[in-house]
Design an enzyme around this catalytic site. Structure first.
Site, short mmCIF file in Angstrom:
data_model
loop_
_atom_site.label_atom_id
_atom_site.label_comp_id
_atom_site.label_asym_id
_atom_site.label_seq_id
_atom_site.Cartn_x
_atom_site.Cartn_y
_atom_site.Cartn_z
N GLU A 1 13.60 4.63 -19.51
CA GLU A 1 14.47 5.61 -18.59
C GLU A 1 15.93 4.99 -18.54
O GLU A 1 15.85 3.89 -18.48
CB GLU A 1 13.94 5.88 -17.13
CG GLU A 1 13.21 7.17 -17.09
CD GLU A 1 12.70 7.66 -15.55
OE1 GLU A 1 13.42 7.46 -14.83
OE2 GLU A 1 11.45 8.00 -15.50
N ASP B 1 4.94 2.43 -10.99
CA ASP B 1 5.64 2.06 -11.95
C ASP B 1 4.93 2.26 -13.08
O ASP B 1 5.67 2.84 -14.29
CB ASP B 1 5.71 0.53 -11.80
CG ASP B 1 6.65 0.35 -10.50
OD1 ASP B 1 7.71 0.51 -10.24
OD2 ASP B 1 5.94 -0.16 -9.75
N ASP C 1 9.27 1.19 -17.49
CA ASP C 1 10.14 1.56 -16.23
C ASP C 1 10.42 0.13 -15.58
O ASP C 1 9.74 -0.40 -14.67
CB ASP C 1 8.99 2.14 -15.34
CG ASP C 1 9.82 2.61 -14.04
OD1 ASP C 1 11.28 2.93 -13.94
OD2 ASP C 1 9.14 2.24 -12.83
#
Lengths: 175, 175
Positions: free
Chosen positions: A70, A143, A8
């Site tokens: 992502e 995170d 992330d």
């Protein structure tokens, strides 16, 4: 056994999460941490350098076999999109140059995969991450939880699609 | 002798330009080229991978001692800023991990340094690049010319400031 590294990325800190998936599709928690990029300098290249060094240490120590990240939820400001892009580009470059394939998942796909709804909130996603990985009452940094969430999404998706990373195919062709 | 690599990164193609600067501050053209990232795939990680591999080939073949790169002229759209950020982040990560220091220069600084006006246009900058490097009637691709322009700017600036790259300092501290 597949070891999935979820990333992330952010321009100030980057979450990483690792899970193992066995041949039967069963997964287990391996490790998670937060890489803090706020080094003692205003020098942005140095900050990206720290991301590369820290991420290479992670790759060296934990030896993932595949990477999931992502896609970006569209930023409102061009300036924050630019900064996030730098961090994400540096992270992807670091893993691709080690021959690891990278799969990208949209935020709504991650939510759908973990909670069953593309509109789920962060709390629900974190709850499912803990539940699926049997983490009990363990505290997870946001995170790191997001990084584990995208790793779990990859485990779910590759169980159904058997996706192969094009980055790896490219690397093989060029070596 | 200092060998400066100038980089003009983009999400579709990246210009690179190399110049040598001797102890007296005299510089000479070494090489320039365009790295085309439009590989035969829609896979964005693979495209960043190609940038890393191509750039590493350049570093291996031409052995620059320092790197200069333009800061980004603010993009209007967050989407294009994000894409450009990825390419720029991957390029910076690749050179920083080899221990090279990276200096950043704003577009108006490059123009000021080459043409004497921060409002100069691209044609004027290209004209001065050719003139300063004695390239005569040689055709220069726009991205390669921009890369040479930022390399020349670094030569001009370091002659006056003796700037040291923080990225290198960081790397030394960690090794």
């Amino acid at each position: 056994m597949t070891r999935i590294l979820g990333i992330d990325p952010g321009s100030q800190r980057t979450g990483i999460g690792l899970i193992d998936v066995d041949a039967t599709g069963k997964y287990s928690f391996v490790h998670c941490q937060m890489l803090n990029l706020l080094v003692d300098t205003e020098d942005f290249p140095a900050r990206l350098g720290k991301l590369v060094f820290d991420l290479e240490e992670v790759l060296e120590q934990w030896r993932p076999t595949v990477v999931a990240i992502e896609t970006v939820f569209m930023e409102k400001s061009a300036m924050s999109a630019l900064k996030l892009g730098h961090a994400r580009g540096a992270a992807i470059a670091t893993v691709v140059r080690r021959g690891l394939s990278v799969s990208e998942y949209a935020p709504r796909v991650v939510k759908q995969s973990l909670v069953g709804s593309g509109a789920a909130d962060k709390i629900q996603v974190q709850h499912m991450v803990k539940l699926l990985l049997s983490l009990g009452e363990r505290k997870l940094q946001a995170d790191a939880a997001d990084a584990l969430a995208v790793a779990l999404t990859h485990a779910h998706m590759s169980a159904t699609t058997g996706r192969t990373g094009l980055a790896t195919a490219l690397l093989r062709r060029r070596r």
